[in-house]
Design an enzyme around this catalytic site. Structure first.
Site, PDB file in Angstrom:
ATOM      1  N   ASP A  88      36.767  31.300  33.671  1.00  0.00           N
ATOM      2  CA  ASP A  88      37.478  32.498  34.116  1.00  0.00           C
ATOM      3  C   ASP A  88      36.637  33.731  33.814  1.00  0.00           C
ATOM      4  O   ASP A  88      35.738  33.693  32.966  1.00  0.00           O
ATOM      5  CB  ASP A  88      38.866  32.617  33.452  1.00  0.00           C
ATOM      6  N   ASP A 119      28.923  36.052  31.566  1.00  0.00           N
ATOM      7  CA  ASP A 119      30.162  35.763  30.806  1.00  0.00           C
ATOM      8  C   ASP A 119      31.204  35.143  31.706  1.00  0.00           C
ATOM      9  O   ASP A 119      31.967  35.843  32.333  1.00  0.00           O
ATOM     10  CB  ASP A 119      30.659  37.081  30.188  1.00  0.00           C
ATOM     11  N   GLU A 152      40.016  32.073  28.710  1.00  0.00           N
ATOM     12  CA  GLU A 152      39.381  32.707  27.546  1.00  0.00           C
ATOM     13  C   GLU A 152      39.580  34.210  27.576  1.00  0.00           C
ATOM     14  O   GLU A 152      39.849  34.843  26.548  1.00  0.00           O
ATOM     15  CB  GLU A 152      37.878  32.375  27.498  1.00  0.00           C
ATOM     16  N   ASP A 179      28.195  31.483  24.824  1.00  0.00           N
ATOM     17  CA  ASP A 179      29.046  32.569  25.332  1.00  0.00           C
ATOM     18  C   ASP A 179      28.831  33.830  24.497  1.00  0.00           C
ATOM     19  O   ASP A 179      29.716  34.645  24.341  1.00  0.00           O
ATOM     20  CB  ASP A 179      30.523  32.117  25.289  1.00  0.00           C
ATOM     21  N   HIS A 212      59.641  69.574  34.919  1.00  0.00           N
ATOM     22  CA  HIS A 212      58.814  70.690  35.394  1.00  0.00           C
ATOM     23  C   HIS A 212      58.131  71.295  34.164  1.00  0.00           C
ATOM     24  O   HIS A 212      58.802  71.673  33.200  1.00  0.00           O
ATOM     25  CB  HIS A 212      59.705  71.727  36.095  1.00  0.00           C
ATOM     26  N   HIS A 426      31.946  42.409  31.191  1.00  0.00           N
ATOM     27  CA  HIS A 426      33.192  43.178  31.299  1.00  0.00           C
ATOM     28  C   HIS A 426      32.979  44.535  31.992  1.00  0.00           C
ATOM     29  O   HIS A 426      33.935  45.280  32.173  1.00  0.00           O
ATOM     30  CB  HIS A 426      33.861  43.423  29.933  1.00  0.00           C
TER      31      HIS A 426
END
Ligand code: BES
Ligand code: MN
Ligand code: MN
Length: 457
Positions: A88, A119, A152, A179, A212, A426
């Site tokens: 994943d 990754d 993961e 990893d 407001h 990422h």
């Protein structure tokens, strides 16, 4: 091993094409819109395991995304390596910052650009290809079990359950994971630790509706302002975290251990330049390598409130929210830190707002031994293919399941990672060097060989 070299070089292009095909599957675990793609990716991984020479491979359903498990048992009396990885990937957004499509891999300057390139598709796939190299040249020196999960990046909760339910099936002598990252190809290294994690979400509510900002502003607390103040108060002037009890269980390292961490090659000027920051930041009294390796931290991962669309809207928002995570070090229990955070966040909320705190996933920190036969086999494998001894480092990231390999299965892990810190995992434009991919495929069989030899095989 000449046969390995030949097989690898004869199949080089196919090894790369197969990885690119896998990278085309958007297996984003966090977003339910990709559920079918995640399932398709699991099937593809299973097919690759069989093609690589596994005796069996299976897609194991879970309450979430499936786990793919395969094995090749050469001889039950031989040692067994359990390989772990994940298929994943993290969500690709913000999409506009990618220079090519996140799921349309391209190779530029010897680097593969795609979400998951490093990754962890690129890295876990090295193991499937390394297995193929050993199996097809009839030179697998031990048994291999290979478990590639699909959750993961969302905390591995279902894998924890799978470990409990499959202890017998997962019996092995060591876990091998790619990893993590290395310092550089010139300075190969092996991470000997991972940090734990507590991931929280908070909501601060002020008035019962958006107001407001002219009519009510100045007379009613703005939850966005209050949330910012609360978050800011969680670091003091020395950038220590102010949550009471947060550091209580943190083990201080000896001077010798700290010196070892700081002896790793690190160039602060390059670091700053590469990140585009004028100055670095962090906990007083610790170096950058210590701050990211052996110290706990608290980070805002996301923060939102009020109007963020085009143009201007004069509004005093009713709510403000943030996602906040803490990286933990050995002995700091994730559940305990979650509790401390919750208590603290509630206690610092002023009366003019109400707060709601909830927990996402977590995981425990680990330190992996550097004096075990498995670590030595990894070091020797690196020495063989890089011509240099690896430097042990402490990684800043988290792989929550690693602590459970030890707790549930009684197995130590070796983190034989080939990524680089600037691979943009990422982030937009994630990449993985083709060189590292091949280097991994070349190095992994030597780990198997030396690990088996350490058993007297
Ligand atoms: N592969 C990373 C962890 C990692 C990266 C370790 C670099 C060491 C160096 C992993 O996929 C990851 O991103 N883990 C998450 C934790 C998870 C619970 C979402 C993390 O570290 O944020
Ligand atoms: Mn990963
Ligand atoms: Mn990740």
């Amino acid at each position: 091993m000449q046969a390995w070299k030949e097989y690898q070089s004869d199949n080089k292009d196919r090894f790369l094409d197969e990885l690119l095909d896998l990278l085309r599957i958007p297996s984003v675990s966090a977003d339910s819109k990709y559920k079918e793609d995640v399932a398709r990716c699991a099937e593809a991984v299973k097919e690759h395991m069989l093609k690589a020479g596994c005796d069996s491979a299976e897609v194991c359903p879970t309450a979430g995304h499936p786990i793919v498990f395969g094995q090749k048992i050469v001889d039950p009396s031989l040692p067994t390596i359990l390989v772990y990885g994940h298929y994943d990937v993290q969500p690709a957004d913000p999409l506009n910052l990618w220079t090519s499509g996140p799921f349309e891999p391209v190779i530029k300057d010897g680097k593969i650009y795609a979400r998951g390139a490093c990754d962890d598709k690129g890295q876990m796939f090295m193991h499937i290809k390394a297995l193929e190299v050993m199996a097809k040249t009839n030179s697998l020196p031990c048994n291999v079990k290979i478990m590639i999960e699909g959750e993961e990046e969302v905390g591995s909760n279902n894998l924890g359950i799978f470990l409990e339910a499959n202890k017998e099936r997962l019996k092995a002598d060591v876990v091998l994971v790619s990893d993590t990252s290395m310092i550089s190809m010139e300075h190969p290294s092996i991470e000997s630790g991972l940090r734990g994690l507590s991931y929280m979400e908070v909501e601060v509510t002020g008035p019962n509706r958006d107001l407001h900002s002219g009519v009510y502003g100045g007379a009613v607390a703005n939850p966005a302002t209050i949330l910012c103040k609360m978050i800011a108060s969680m670091h003091d002037e020395n950038n220590h975290i102010t949550i009471p009890g947060f550091y209580d269980k943190v083990q201080e390292l000896t001077d010798a251990e700290r010196a070892a961490i700081n002896s790793a090659p690190f160039d602060l000027t390059e670091y700053k330049e590469e990140l585009g920051v004028k100055e670095i930041w962090g906990e007083k009294g610790y170096t950058t390598l210590e701050r990211t390796g052996i110290r706990p931290t608290l980070e805002v991962n996301g923060i939102w409130s009020g109007y963020i669309g085009e143009g201007a809207k004069t509004v005093l928002p009713s709510k403000a929210n943030a996602k906040i995570s803490m990286r933990l070090v050995p002995n700091q229990g994730s559940d305990e830190i979650t509790e401390l955070f919750t208590k603290h966040f509630n206690s610092i909320a002023p009366d003019y707002v109400t707060v709601k705190v909830s927990a996402h996933h977590g995981g425990e920190a680990v330190v992996t031994p550097t004096d075990s036969p498995a670590y030595k086999a990894a070091a020797k494998a690196i020495q063989t293919t890089f011509g240099k001894d690896p430097i042990p480092t402490r990684g800043g990231g988290s792989i929550p399941i690693v602590a459970l390999f030890e707790k549930t299965l009684g197995l130590k892990t070796v983190l034989l990672g080939f990524g680089l810190d600037n691979d943009n995992i990422h982030s937009p434009n994630e990449k993985y060097d083709v060189f590292n991919y091949y280097k991994g495929i070349e190095t992994i069989p030597y780990f198997h060989k030396y690990f088996a030899e350490s058993f007297g095989q």
